[in-house]
Design a protein around this motif. Structure first.
Motif, mmCIF file in Angstrom:
data_model
loop_
_atom_site.group_PDB
_atom_site.id
_atom_site.type_symbol
_atom_site.label_atom_id
_atom_site.label_comp_id
_atom_site.label_asym_id
_atom_site.label_seq_id
_atom_site.Cartn_x
_atom_site.Cartn_y
_atom_site.Cartn_z
ATOM 1 N N GLU A 68 0.833 -1.206 0.000
ATOM 2 C CA GLU A 68 0.000 0.000 0.000
ATOM 3 C C GLU A 68 0.867 1.256 0.000
ATOM 4 O OE1 GLU A 68 -2.399 -0.635 3.425
ATOM 5 O OE2 GLU A 68 -3.844 -1.946 2.389
ATOM 6 N N HIS A 69 1.945 1.242 0.774
ATOM 7 C CA HIS A 69 2.856 2.388 0.771
ATOM 8 C C HIS A 69 3.628 2.462 -0.544
ATOM 9 C CE1 HIS A 69 2.362 4.031 4.792
ATOM 10 N NE2 HIS A 69 2.222 2.784 5.229
ATOM 11 N N ALA A 70 3.920 1.295 -1.130
ATOM 12 C CA ALA A 70 4.622 1.281 -2.417
ATOM 13 C C ALA A 70 3.803 1.993 -3.495
ATOM 14 C CB ALA A 70 4.912 -0.160 -2.838
ATOM 15 N N GLU A 71 2.477 1.786 -3.496
ATOM 16 C CA GLU A 71 1.614 2.482 -4.455
ATOM 17 C C GLU A 71 1.764 3.994 -4.307
ATOM 18 O OE1 GLU A 71 -0.141 1.321 -6.859
ATOM 19 O OE2 GLU A 71 -0.652 -0.768 -6.416
ATOM 20 N N GLU A 72 1.780 4.475 -3.056
ATOM 21 C CA GLU A 72 1.919 5.910 -2.814
ATOM 22 C C GLU A 72 3.304 6.405 -3.222
ATOM 23 O OE1 GLU A 72 0.954 6.952 1.163
ATOM 24 O OE2 GLU A 72 -0.928 5.827 1.189
ATOM 25 N N ILE A 73 4.332 5.629 -2.874
ATOM 26 C CA ILE A 73 5.707 6.034 -3.181
ATOM 27 C C ILE A 73 5.923 6.115 -4.688
ATOM 28 C CG2 ILE A 73 8.115 5.279 -3.070
ATOM 29 C CD1 ILE A 73 7.355 4.028 -0.302
ATOM 30 N N LEU A 74 5.500 5.071 -5.404
ATOM 31 C CA LEU A 74 5.713 5.041 -6.847
ATOM 32 C C LEU A 74 4.877 6.110 -7.547
ATOM 33 C CD1 LEU A 74 5.793 1.167 -7.271
ATOM 34 C CD2 LEU A 74 7.743 2.729 -7.413
ATOM 35 N N GLY A 75 3.675 6.380 -7.035
ATOM 36 C CA GLY A 75 2.872 7.474 -7.582
ATOM 37 C C GLY A 75 3.546 8.813 -7.367
ATOM 38 N N SER A 76 4.166 9.008 -6.193
ATOM 39 C CA SER A 76 4.875 10.260 -5.912
ATOM 40 C C SER A 76 6.077 10.430 -6.832
ATOM 41 C CB SER A 76 5.336 10.282 -4.448
ATOM 42 O OG SER A 76 4.237 10.315 -3.575
ATOM 43 N N VAL A 77 6.777 9.332 -7.110
ATOM 44 C CA VAL A 77 7.919 9.397 -8.031
ATOM 45 C C VAL A 77 7.451 9.828 -9.420
ATOM 46 C CG1 VAL A 77 9.650 8.004 -9.230
ATOM 47 C CG2 VAL A 77 9.325 7.740 -6.771
ATOM 48 N N GLU A 78 6.328 9.276 -9.860
ATOM 49 C CA GLU A 78 5.775 9.635 -11.165
ATOM 50 C C GLU A 78 5.412 11.117 -11.210
ATOM 51 O OE1 GLU A 78 1.697 8.370 -13.107
ATOM 52 O OE2 GLU A 78 3.152 6.739 -13.255
ATOM 53 N N ARG A 79 4.771 11.607 -10.142
ATOM 54 C CA ARG A 79 4.388 13.025 -10.102
ATOM 55 C C ARG A 79 5.617 13.930 -10.025
ATOM 56 N NH1 ARG A 79 0.380 10.536 -7.003
ATOM 57 N NH2 ARG A 79 1.492 10.930 -5.041
ATOM 58 N N ALA A 80 6.635 13.493 -9.301
ATOM 59 C CA ALA A 80 7.860 14.287 -9.220
ATOM 60 C C ALA A 80 8.551 14.369 -10.579
ATOM 61 C CB ALA A 80 8.806 13.675 -8.185
ATOM 62 N N THR A 81 8.544 13.264 -11.308
ATOM 63 C CA THR A 81 9.135 13.262 -12.653
ATOM 64 C C THR A 81 8.419 14.249 -13.563
ATOM 65 O OG1 THR A 81 9.780 10.939 -12.414
ATOM 66 C CG2 THR A 81 9.657 11.815 -14.655
ATOM 67 N N LEU A 82 7.099 14.248 -13.487
ATOM 68 C CA LEU A 82 6.312 15.176 -14.293
ATOM 69 C C LEU A 82 6.608 16.618 -13.909
ATOM 70 C CD1 LEU A 82 4.041 15.903 -16.254
ATOM 71 C CD2 LEU A 82 2.406 15.425 -14.428
ATOM 72 N N ALA A 83 6.708 16.902 -12.602
ATOM 73 C CA ALA A 83 6.975 18.267 -12.150
ATOM 74 C C ALA A 83 8.342 18.742 -12.631
ATOM 75 C CB ALA A 83 6.888 18.330 -10.625
ATOM 76 N N LEU A 84 9.330 17.868 -12.600
ATOM 77 C CA LEU A 84 10.666 18.242 -13.062
ATOM 78 C C LEU A 84 10.672 18.537 -14.554
ATOM 79 C CD1 LEU A 84 12.876 15.732 -11.045
ATOM 80 C CD2 LEU A 84 12.896 18.224 -10.841
ATOM 81 N N GLU A 85 9.962 17.708 -15.319
ATOM 82 C CA GLU A 85 9.895 17.945 -16.762
ATOM 83 C C GLU A 85 9.232 19.287 -17.052
ATOM 84 O OE1 GLU A 85 8.048 14.686 -18.733
ATOM 85 O OE2 GLU A 85 9.549 13.230 -18.065
ATOM 86 N N GLU A 86 8.174 19.595 -16.325
ATOM 87 C CA GLU A 86 7.500 20.873 -16.535
ATOM 88 C C GLU A 86 8.414 22.038 -16.176
ATOM 89 O OE1 GLU A 86 3.975 20.433 -14.162
ATOM 90 O OE2 GLU A 86 2.797 19.699 -15.862
ATOM 91 N N ALA A 87 9.165 21.897 -15.067
ATOM 92 C CA ALA A 87 10.064 22.963 -14.639
ATOM 93 C C ALA A 87 11.212 23.176 -15.614
ATOM 94 C CB ALA A 87 10.614 22.645 -13.251
ATOM 95 N N GLN A 88 11.606 22.124 -16.319
ATOM 96 C CA GLN A 88 12.710 22.201 -17.274
ATOM 97 C C GLN A 88 12.242 22.590 -18.680
ATOM 98 O OE1 GLN A 88 14.287 18.260 -16.946
ATOM 99 N NE2 GLN A 88 15.555 18.733 -15.162
ATOM 100 N N GLY A 89 11.000 22.961 -18.804
ATOM 101 C CA GLY A 89 10.513 23.315 -20.130
ATOM 102 C C GLY A 89 10.069 22.113 -20.931
ATOM 103 N N THR A 90 10.047 20.918 -20.315
ATOM 104 C CA THR A 90 9.485 19.688 -20.888
ATOM 105 C C THR A 90 10.209 19.180 -22.128
ATOM 106 O OG1 THR A 90 7.914 20.739 -22.388
ATOM 107 C CG2 THR A 90 7.203 20.441 -20.112
ATOM 108 N N MET A 91 11.424 19.648 -22.353
ATOM 109 C CA MET A 91 12.115 19.209 -23.549
ATOM 110 C C MET A 91 13.106 18.082 -23.277
ATOM 111 S SD MET A 91 10.536 20.953 -25.583
ATOM 112 C CE MET A 91 9.497 22.403 -25.554
ATOM 113 N N SER A 92 13.078 17.539 -22.067
ATOM 114 C CA SER A 92 13.972 16.450 -21.715
ATOM 115 C C SER A 92 13.174 15.391 -20.963
ATOM 116 C CB SER A 92 15.116 16.961 -20.843
ATOM 117 O OG SER A 92 15.967 15.893 -20.476
#
Length: 308
Positions: A68-92
């Motif tokens: 159950e915690h793994a679902e939350e952790i892996l979801g957070s990693v996915e959201r963090a990846t998306l946030a980083l891409e948006e902050a970098q202009g999404t070109m990487s």
């Protein structure tokens, strides 16, 4: 205690699939590799996470809690990846796509060449799967996106957790031994008395083609059941029967001895790209979709069917 994301994904997949073998297949590992990693996860945690019941595996209470915690952790990693891409202009970004033979050879080469020229920071890896398996792999997080198919006679049951973007509409054509239909066009029911070469009904393609034949009043006499379209085409070239082939399938190597004949009543299939709803704002993903749509348009395969 340090928890490996890699092992947490395996634990999550084990809970979803019920067996180590099924989890290994979905993650594209061997069963022994998954077993070793799960055993290491137990050592990392210092507690028993699962127990075997015959061929199946049942999680302990601690295993369920960690999953159950793994679902939350892996979801957070996915959201963090998306946030980083948006902050970098999404070109990487690094993305993994599920493909099958005809889209890999017919659409991806030109799409990825164009994408690399304009957005070199976007890296797309591909993994070949059966078309009916790709959407599930996206839902489970094994893929970022995948190509999926809807046939006019057999629409796909859609997962509410996924979005899809149409990239091409293909026509299906009759592939017949050379000279069998000199008129250059044929109705599906005119093929009723011929032997057929077709994929099994377990596949989406095989099931959809059987449904199309039934709608035209006959059950195809299937002499050869093969999954690969290139194999079916080779057998048609040898005079062993008839089959149906898509526009993209025609871009595969075509053996001699075949005529490709237009169906008088069109059969269509829509090729789309599926992705998780949580990634709806992921710009890199939409740049990939746009590149594939452009490649399809250059082949005359837009997202609306062409007129006869």
């Amino acid at each position: 205690m340090e928890l490996s994301l890699h092992r947490l994904r395996m634990l999550r997949e084990l809970r979803r699939r019920g067996t180590v073998t099924a989890a290994a297949v979905s993650l594209h590992y061997t069963a022994s590799a998954v077993s070793q990693q799960l055993a290491q996860l137990e050592r990392d945690v210092g507690a028993k996470l699962f127990e075997r019941l015959g061929r199946r595996v049942q999680l302990t209470e601690l295993g369920v809690l960690l999953t159950e915690h793994a679902e939350e952790i892996l979801g957070s990693v996915e959201r963090a990846t998306l946030a980083l891409e948006e902050a970098q202009g999404t070109m990487s970004a690094r993305l993994t796509a599920g493909v099958w033979a005809s889209v890999a050879s017919g659409l991806l080469p030109s799409a990825l060449t164009a994408l690399a020229a304009e957005y070199p920071g976007i890296q797309l890896k591909t993994r070949e799967l059966a078309p009916e398996d790709t959407a599930e792999a996206v839902r489970d997080g094994a893929l970022d996106l995948s190509f999926v198919i809807d046939y006019s006679d057999a629409p796909t049951q859609w997962d509410n957790g996924l979005e899809r973007a149409a990239v091409a509409v293909e026509r299906l054509h009759a592939a017949v031994p050379a000279g069998a239909f000199p008129a250059g066009a044929v109705s599906l029911d005119e093929l009723a008395e011929h032997p057929w070469i077709l994929a099994s009904p377990k596949s989406h393609f095989g099931r959809a083609m059987r449904m199309a034949c039934h709608r035209h009043g006959f059950a195809p006499k299937i002499n050869h059941e093969v999954e690969e379209q290139s194999t079916a085409m080779a057998m048609v070239g040898a005079g062993l029967g008839v089959t149906l082939v898509s526009d993209l399938g025609l871009r595969l190597l075509r053996p001699p001895g075949i005529d490709v004949v237009t169906l008088t009543t069109p059969l269509l299939r829509t090729v789309s790209i599926a992705y998780r709803r949580t990634e709806i704002r992921r710009p890199a993903l939409h740049l990939v979709i746009g590149a594939v749509q452009s490649a399809a348009a250059e082949l005359g395969l837009g997202t609306e069917p062409a007129l006869p």
